[in-house]
Write a protein that holds these residues in place. Structure first.
Motif, PDB file in Angstrom:
ATOM      1  N   GLY A   1      -6.480 -10.935  25.083  1.00  0.00           N
ATOM      2  CA  GLY A   1      -6.266 -11.081  23.641  1.00  0.00           C
ATOM      3  C   GLY A   1      -7.512 -10.701  22.868  1.00  0.00           C
ATOM      4  O   GLY A   1      -7.490  -9.837  22.002  1.00  0.00           O
TER       5      GLY A   1
ATOM      6  N   ASP B   1       2.522   2.777  18.180  1.00  0.00           N
ATOM      7  CA  ASP B   1       1.993   1.431  18.403  1.00  0.00           C
ATOM      8  C   ASP B   1       2.953   0.521  19.162  1.00  0.00           C
ATOM      9  O   ASP B   1       2.531  -0.498  19.716  1.00  0.00           O
ATOM     10  CB  ASP B   1       1.634   0.764  17.070  1.00  0.00           C
ATOM     11  CG  ASP B   1       0.282   1.236  16.558  1.00  0.00           C
ATOM     12  OD1 ASP B   1      -0.490   1.812  17.345  1.00  0.00           O
ATOM     13  OD2 ASP B   1       0.004   1.039  15.363  1.00  0.00           O
TER      14      ASP B   1
ATOM     15  N   LYS C   1      -6.654  -0.149  20.686  1.00  0.00           N
ATOM     16  CA  LYS C   1      -5.274  -0.188  21.176  1.00  0.00           C
ATOM     17  C   LYS C   1      -5.292   0.131  22.670  1.00  0.00           C
ATOM     18  O   LYS C   1      -5.912   1.105  23.086  1.00  0.00           O
ATOM     19  CB  LYS C   1      -4.418   0.861  20.447  1.00  0.00           C
ATOM     20  CG  LYS C   1      -4.462   0.768  18.923  1.00  0.00           C
ATOM     21  CD  LYS C   1      -3.481  -0.245  18.373  1.00  0.00           C
ATOM     22  CE  LYS C   1      -3.670  -0.471  16.887  1.00  0.00           C
ATOM     23  NZ  LYS C   1      -3.266   0.660  16.047  1.00  0.00           N
ATOM     24  N   LYS C   2      -4.613  -0.679  23.448  1.00  0.00           N
ATOM     25  CA  LYS C   2      -4.504  -0.442  24.887  1.00  0.00           C
ATOM     26  C   LYS C   2      -3.029  -0.240  25.226  1.00  0.00           C
ATOM     27  O   LYS C   2      -2.165  -0.965  24.692  1.00  0.00           O
ATOM     28  CB  LYS C   2      -5.030  -1.649  25.673  1.00  0.00           C
ATOM     29  CG  LYS C   2      -6.495  -1.976  25.404  1.00  0.00           C
ATOM     30  CD  LYS C   2      -7.420  -1.049  26.151  1.00  0.00           C
ATOM     31  CE  LYS C   2      -8.879  -1.433  25.946  1.00  0.00           C
ATOM     32  NZ  LYS C   2      -9.791  -0.514  26.648  1.00  0.00           N
TER      33      LYS C   2
ATOM     34  N   SER D   1       0.141  -7.952  20.872  1.00  0.00           N
ATOM     35  CA  SER D   1      -1.154  -7.931  20.198  1.00  0.00           C
ATOM     36  C   SER D   1      -1.455  -9.310  19.649  1.00  0.00           C
ATOM     37  O   SER D   1      -0.543 -10.067  19.325  1.00  0.00           O
ATOM     38  CB  SER D   1      -1.113  -6.979  19.004  1.00  0.00           C
ATOM     39  OG  SER D   1      -0.740  -5.688  19.395  1.00  0.00           O
TER      40      SER D   1
ATOM     41  N   GLN E   1     -11.786  -3.281  17.370  1.00  0.00           N
ATOM     42  CA  GLN E   1     -10.377  -3.372  17.741  1.00  0.00           C
ATOM     43  C   GLN E   1     -10.010  -2.089  18.481  1.00  0.00           C
ATOM     44  O   GLN E   1     -10.381  -1.003  18.031  1.00  0.00           O
ATOM     45  CB  GLN E   1      -9.520  -3.491  16.474  1.00  0.00           C
ATOM     46  CG  GLN E   1      -8.025  -3.594  16.727  1.00  0.00           C
ATOM     47  CD  GLN E   1      -7.202  -3.272  15.479  1.00  0.00           C
ATOM     48  OE1 GLN E   1      -7.482  -2.314  14.770  1.00  0.00           O
ATOM     49  NE2 GLN E   1      -6.181  -4.067  15.213  1.00  0.00           N
TER      50      GLN E   1
ATOM     51  N   THR F   1      -4.652   5.791  16.588  1.00  0.00           N
ATOM     52  CA  THR F   1      -5.750   5.248  15.798  1.00  0.00           C
ATOM     53  C   THR F   1      -6.930   5.037  16.735  1.00  0.00           C
ATOM     54  O   THR F   1      -6.761   4.585  17.866  1.00  0.00           O
ATOM     55  CB  THR F   1      -5.370   3.890  15.173  1.00  0.00           C
ATOM     56  OG1 THR F   1      -4.712   3.107  16.162  1.00  0.00           O
ATOM     57  CG2 THR F   1      -4.449   4.070  13.995  1.00  0.00           C
TER      58      THR F   1
ATOM     59  N   THR G   1       1.709   0.095  22.641  1.00  0.00           N
ATOM     60  CA  THR G   1       0.348  -0.392  22.837  1.00  0.00           C
ATOM     61  C   THR G   1       0.249  -1.828  22.335  1.00  0.00           C
ATOM     62  O   THR G   1       1.164  -2.337  21.700  1.00  0.00           O
ATOM     63  CB  THR G   1      -0.675   0.438  22.032  1.00  0.00           C
ATOM     64  OG1 THR G   1      -0.503   0.170  20.628  1.00  0.00           O
ATOM     65  CG2 THR G   1      -0.504   1.925  22.258  1.00  0.00           C
ATOM     66  N   LYS G   2      -0.864  -2.454  22.641  1.00  0.00           N
ATOM     67  CA  LYS G   2      -1.177  -3.712  21.984  1.00  0.00           C
ATOM     68  C   LYS G   2      -2.632  -3.627  21.567  1.00  0.00           C
ATOM     69  O   LYS G   2      -3.423  -2.895  22.164  1.00  0.00           O
ATOM     70  CB  LYS G   2      -0.913  -4.920  22.885  1.00  0.00           C
ATOM     71  CG  LYS G   2      -1.779  -4.943  24.130  1.00  0.00           C
ATOM     72  CD  LYS G   2      -0.961  -4.666  25.370  1.00  0.00           C
ATOM     73  CE  LYS G   2      -1.777  -4.336  26.577  1.00  0.00           C
ATOM     74  NZ  LYS G   2      -2.921  -5.127  26.954  1.00  0.00           N
ATOM     75  N   SER G   3      -2.953  -4.379  20.557  1.00  0.00           N
ATOM     76  CA  SER G   3      -4.282  -4.323  19.977  1.00  0.00           C
ATOM     77  C   SER G   3      -5.153  -5.427  20.591  1.00  0.00           C
ATOM     78  O   SER G   3      -4.743  -6.579  20.676  1.00  0.00           O
ATOM     79  CB  SER G   3      -4.123  -4.501  18.464  1.00  0.00           C
ATOM     80  OG  SER G   3      -5.229  -5.088  17.910  1.00  0.00           O
ATOM     81  N   VAL G   4      -6.315  -5.052  21.081  1.00  0.00           N
ATOM     82  CA  VAL G   4      -7.249  -6.018  21.674  1.00  0.00           C
ATOM     83  C   VAL G   4      -8.527  -6.001  20.834  1.00  0.00           C
ATOM     84  O   VAL G   4      -8.980  -4.940  20.414  1.00  0.00           O
ATOM     85  CB  VAL G   4      -7.591  -5.636  23.138  1.00  0.00           C
ATOM     86  CG1 VAL G   4      -8.534  -6.649  23.774  1.00  0.00           C
ATOM     87  CG2 VAL G   4      -6.325  -5.490  23.969  1.00  0.00           C
TER      88      VAL G   4
END
Lengths: 430, 430
Positions: free
Chosen positions: A342, B380, B115-116, A375, B113, B98, B383-386
């Motif tokens: 996270g 997006d 994106k993974k 996310s 931040q 992004t 992906t998820k944002s870490v």
């Protein structure tokens, strides 16, 4: 604490299992309260406030006077701390803004993507032992940056019928439009259906106990979106001999004090560090006011030794921790390879509590392994992406035939026809 | 079709209601199949394939030879059409990338931040009357751009135990790693738990009937994410006298042929256009092979006249259509003001079917009013944002005190302690 040395890969799934919460029979109760709130509005909400919170506030809606009075009860130095945190959170989330993405995919075909704010959002802030005004910052600040028009906040009243002044003060500061003294299932139901006092919202954010969690899940069946599925908080520290054992122990305890079902893990390539951390944990725990909670959570937790860094990284990615602290001479290797987490905290002077409050990152994060597919809350959580396209006569000439062929192959004749009509018109124009 | 002139605002909620599907008793069946697939793996999946699809494929897993053979069954011109569509979809989704967002929120505090990619994803492609190879493009192309490592595709076998060659060909083209001849509830259950043949995934994408919809909902209770909640397809056309009535009718019908529960709406500031469109609808419908379906859907649908453009815009935003076509002399006003829509098509030569196939935008979009709170599928979605942060000694000196104050006010002593320990160390260093 449980120590595990060089666990076999086949044991990882069991080793990395989270302590489970039993949700059991809550669902039937949640459904019943939803039905009542849908039918009876405020009347049902007040009934359950009286039943669960043991109080009947005259009005659910917090007045401007109450917010102003709350400001007087918050110390000047806490206000300054909140202001500093707010500034950092604003900077970090404002930087996440993405502009319109425009592409001419083929001559005469312009496609673009724009983020639009979700117009009505609801924030749930738990009451109870810890008044989480920091969560108000984490949710209301990005909501305002995103341009959400209506921001509603629900939080349960205490026995005197009040919401904690720090929560009211922070909500007022961050532009929350309406604050309600309502908690638990009835708050989530109210924001789902709307009542006389509680506005209906399109997305609900915020933490909560298992009742709130189940209520948020149920809300999604009525068309409301939620920030993410919830679970107990967790921290994984990845450390070697370059780490400070005292700092590591303090970080593990800061997570452990959240709740008895919190989970903390230490993964290390150093047995010495594991020994030193365990000693520090015992000492530091003694002084904590929430010692009972921390002790129970530490009981769920594990000190894992692995021989090499590749295994350590893979173990972390398999677990997908909510919070990950990396204190290692190999920090570059780990940071590069992390996919499932996270939020990641790097180095000896980056405690997790920095991200909980004031560094600028968001503290609403995926638990329970959800870091694999969700996310944490970020600016985009308050927007949705809408696409646009404009095609000229030239453009439809370029791709019209491809559309006809594909629609035909899918057996969708009317889809084809919408293009054929246009191509024929252009043919006749020549 | 139903005509409504200048509806009162109080009647809007009823007017804009979607035709509802009853899900009824499906849930119990879905739960039972999930339990069986979880316990018995492939054996349960094969049992339900035999039961629901009436076929027992030798192996569920599609072989490279089958994919190659499928390529031979797809015409050269359809391959070219698919290639064109793929190129446009690639261009539009690649542009949505992004980069890392890095902010120094305070001196010594760097937050970023990234994106993974979600590492394992599952695509569900329905079988039945229309082989939706276009949906394979819409999901597999952005998944590959996002860098999802493992892309699994499930689609039900036909009576001969095969998946339609256009689906296999497209999946092969777009880098799907494993294709399975499995449909319905058992496919979703298989991707949720993993079986001997079906890999477990972290997020499931794709359309489906009501069984698949309920199965996807249930999958979320087992930690799997889904693209979005599903509902019947819908189109709203916003048009005035500048629109071509024939084109408008063809667009309404292209949506109506999707299913009997599809909904199409025409909102217009011109009574003449409404008259003309209705005439065209009757004529064009006659020639359609899926006339029965289109006719039923048109029965659910409405022609709404409103006097001024402000009302028209507000009506559209209240409805939140999946697809919105704007053919109007006031197009700038509408485009500017649209907040709630999945995808917007502007002008007489921009049929909705362009976006369904080949213009580059995604066709997996929020229905049922979900455009208020959900994005359509975009880069997006895969992906998820870490977030990451690194704090120096200077950095913690700047914000340490604020963290201590806030943690203390929230009653979280161990959170405070993690900072105090570090500040003390720095004090002693001086």
């Amino acid at each position: 604490m449980n120590r595990i040395y060089n666990p076999e890969r086949t044991t990882w799934p069991e080793l990395l299992q989270r302590p489970t919460r039993t949700i059991g029979d809550i669902e039937a109760m949640v459904k019943e309260i939803f039905r009542e709130v849908k039918d009876k509005g405020d009347r049902a909400v007040l009934k359950y406030t009286s039943l669960f919170d043991g109080v009947s506030p005259g009005s659910m809606v917090v007045t401007p006077a109450e917010i102003e009075a709350a400001g007087g009860m918050v110390s000047g130095e806490l206000k300054e701390a909140i202001a500093l945190a707010r500034t950092n959170i604003e900077k970090f989330h404002a930087a996440q803004k993405t502009g319109r993405v425009t592409v001419t995919t083929t001559d005469g075909i312009t496609c673009w993507q724009e983020k639009k704010p979700i117009q009505k959002i609801g924030l749930y802030i738990p009451g109870g032992t810890a008044p989480l005004f920091s969560t108000v910052l984490m949710l209301a600040v990005p909501a305002a940056i995103a341009g959400c028009g209506e921001i509603v906040l629900c939080s349960p009243p205490d026995k005197q019928g009040n919401i904690h002044p720090a929560i009211l003060y922070t909500a007022g500061l961050c532009g929350v439009n309406r604050i309600l003294k309502v908690g638990g299932i009835q708050a989530v139901a109210g924001m789902t259906f709307g009542t006389e006092s509680i506005p209906q919202v399109y997305k609900i954010f915020g933490p909560g106990n298992q009742y709130v969690t189940v209520a948020k899940q149920l809300a999604t069946q009525y068309g409301v979106a939620i920030d993410m599925p919830a679970g107990p908080s967790e921290l994984l520290v990845l450390a070697d001999d370059s780490a400070d054992a005292g700092f590591v122990a303090s970080d593990l305890l800061s997570q452990a004090e959240h709740g008895k079902d919190s989970q903390v893990l230490l993964v290390s390539t150093s047995k010495d560090l594991i020994d030193a951390v365990e000693k520090e944990l015992e000492q530091q725990m003694e002084a904590l006011p929430r010692k009972d909670i921390a002790e129970a959570a530490i009981g769920n937790s594990k000190l894992i030794y692995v021989q090499d860094k590749e295994d350590a990284l893979e173990l972390v990615n398999s677990y997908g921790p909510e919070h990950l602290i990396i204190c290692s001479a190999e920090e570059g290797f780990y940071v590069e390879g992390i996919v499932n987490a996270g939020s990641v905290f790097i180095g000896n002077y980056t405690p997790e509590s920095a991200g909980d409050y004031a560094s600028g990152t968001n503290h609403t994060l995926p638990t329970n392994g959800y870091a694999r597919n969700y996310s944490g809350v970020n600016l985009d959580s308050f927007t949705k992406s809408v696409t646009f396209q404009k095609i000229t006569e030239e453009g439809i000439r370029h791709i019209g035939n491809a559309i006809e062929l594909m629609a035909d192959a899918e057996g969708l004749q009317a889809h084809k026809n919408a293009v054929t009509l246009r191509l024929n018109r252009l043919e006749n124009k020549k």
